[in-house]
Write an enzyme that holds these catalytic residues in place. Sequence first.
Site, PDB file in Angstrom:
ATOM      1  CG  PHE A 130      -2.123   1.259   1.117  1.00  0.00           C
ATOM      2  CD1 PHE A 130      -2.909   1.421   0.132  1.00  0.00           C
ATOM      3  CD2 PHE A 130      -1.751   2.365   1.410  1.00  0.00           C
ATOM      4  CE1 PHE A 130      -3.738   1.565   0.201  1.00  0.00           C
ATOM      5  CE2 PHE A 130      -2.136   3.619   1.246  1.00  0.00           C
ATOM      6  CZ  PHE A 130      -3.826   2.990   1.215  1.00  0.00           C
ATOM      7  CG  ASP A 215       5.838   4.268   1.876  1.00  0.00           C
ATOM      8  OD1 ASP A 215       5.708   4.135   2.732  1.00  0.00           O
ATOM      9  OD2 ASP A 215       5.121   3.284   1.050  1.00  0.00           O
ATOM     10  CE  LYS A 244      -0.552   5.424   7.582  1.00  0.00           C
ATOM     11  NZ  LYS A 244      -1.863   5.865   7.430  1.00  0.00           N
TER      12      LYS A 244
HETATM   13  N1  PLP Z   1       2.667   4.121   2.147  1.00  0.00           N
HETATM   14  C1  PLP Z   1       2.128   3.114   3.357  1.00  0.00           C
HETATM   15  C2  PLP Z   1       3.261   2.219   3.383  1.00  0.00           C
HETATM   16  C3  PLP Z   1       1.284   3.780   4.239  1.00  0.00           C
HETATM   17  O1  PLP Z   1       1.019   2.572   4.528  1.00  0.00           O
HETATM   18  C4  PLP Z   1      -0.125   4.465   4.014  1.00  0.00           C
HETATM   19  C5  PLP Z   1      -1.208   5.023   4.069  1.00  0.00           C
HETATM   20  O2  PLP Z   1      -1.740   3.830   5.051  1.00  0.00           O
HETATM   21  C6  PLP Z   1       0.568   5.379   2.556  1.00  0.00           C
HETATM   22  C7  PLP Z   1       1.420   5.861   1.526  1.00  0.00           C
HETATM   23  C8  PLP Z   1      -0.297   6.614   2.265  1.00  0.00           C
HETATM   24  O3  PLP Z   1      -0.164   7.740   2.569  1.00  0.00           O
HETATM   25  P1  PLP Z   1      -1.408   8.780   3.279  1.00  0.00           P
HETATM   26  O4  PLP Z   1      -2.701   7.789   3.791  1.00  0.00           O
HETATM   27  O5  PLP Z   1      -0.533   9.487   4.401  1.00  0.00           O
HETATM   28  O6  PLP Z   1      -1.153   9.893   2.044  1.00  0.00           O
END
Ligand code: PLP
Length: 386
Positions: A130, A215, A244
Amino acid sequence: MSDLTSRYGSAVMNTFGPPKLVLERGRGAHVWDEDGKEYVDYLGGIAVNALGHGHPALVEAVTAQLQTLGHVSNFFASRPQVELAEKLLTLVGAPGKVFLTNSGTEANEAALKLTRRTGRTHLVAMEGSFHGRSMGALALTAKEAYRAPFEPLPGDVTFVPYGDAGALAAAVSDRTAAIVIEPIQGEAGVVVPPAGFLADARRIADEHGALLWLDEVQTGMGRTGRWLAHTPSGITPDVVTLAKGLGGGFPIGACVGLGAAADLLQPGNHGTTFGGNPVACAAALAVIGTIETDDLLHRATVVGEKLRDGLAADARVVEVTGEGLLIGVVLSEPRAEAVAAAALRAGFIVNNATPTRIRLAPPLVLTDDDVAALLTAWPGILEEAY
Ligand code: PLP
């Protein structure tokens, strides 16, 4: 249905389905709903509220910065922006440069554009991944239900099984711009790859001149008991994305380019009105400073271990995954939705990440009493759900 819930239904786009509760206020790891019922927030806004709710350091930093300088355009620099970029590079532990954003998705979108500046377009991402919901981040997100309504997405992405170094080696070639990996897959329910996978990915990327992009939007900023989840692997990635927990509830993200990747984005290549906003940067600096002064990395490790041991001590739990305060509970049967509902009734907010996996990502300031409360209630919650 409460008045606010029905107004939500009328006024807010239905992208998430009906809300479980209307929350009115919070303090530490606790929140209260509109009826005054108290909950321990074991989800922490999905790994966001690192300092819990209403932490004085965060409130003071945001208030002071808003009273001093609330926003500047990208034509100008501000002290919190520069200090945060420097601090993030120190935490990542390698020379580089930072592009500040407003969310994890935007951090990933910046990273995706950065990879295009290698002159290559092919990307290798992981099954179960994700990375966000914008078209670029979605192109790297595996879940078919999220992707299908929006196809065609930006192409040239190959998905390989998470943790499978052989499949990764077979998928990466000299036309691959980057490999993108979550060090622990959060949305998939806190899935940890086999030891050595990140080192394998580093080696495979190097063999083909590809970038390794980690990520750490969910795993970063102390969540796993370390600033970054990938640190024990000993590798240095080319790109790290964060968000986050970085702002402790204030919207902010970061795309960190290391080594040569720091200079791939050049003037005119990318931009954002709010990225690097001084108030958001002041919030992030306060979060980082508090984690340091209150030794919350250590606390996340110790409290995480206690929780993991306690949650695992029930025959209906097959395995407890994750590190620090990013915790996945694998159930013996697909009852995660019922477990989350029973937990809510008992006064605990948890997340059913998949039908068999419960995810916990509570504030790093979770108290011993909060831990004892959940562990005492846990057998009853499982009993009710089974
Ligand atoms: N990358 C990862 C690993 C995530 O867990 C998330 C959100 O859950 C995102 C990107 C996307 O982040 P945002 O919801 O702040 O756009």
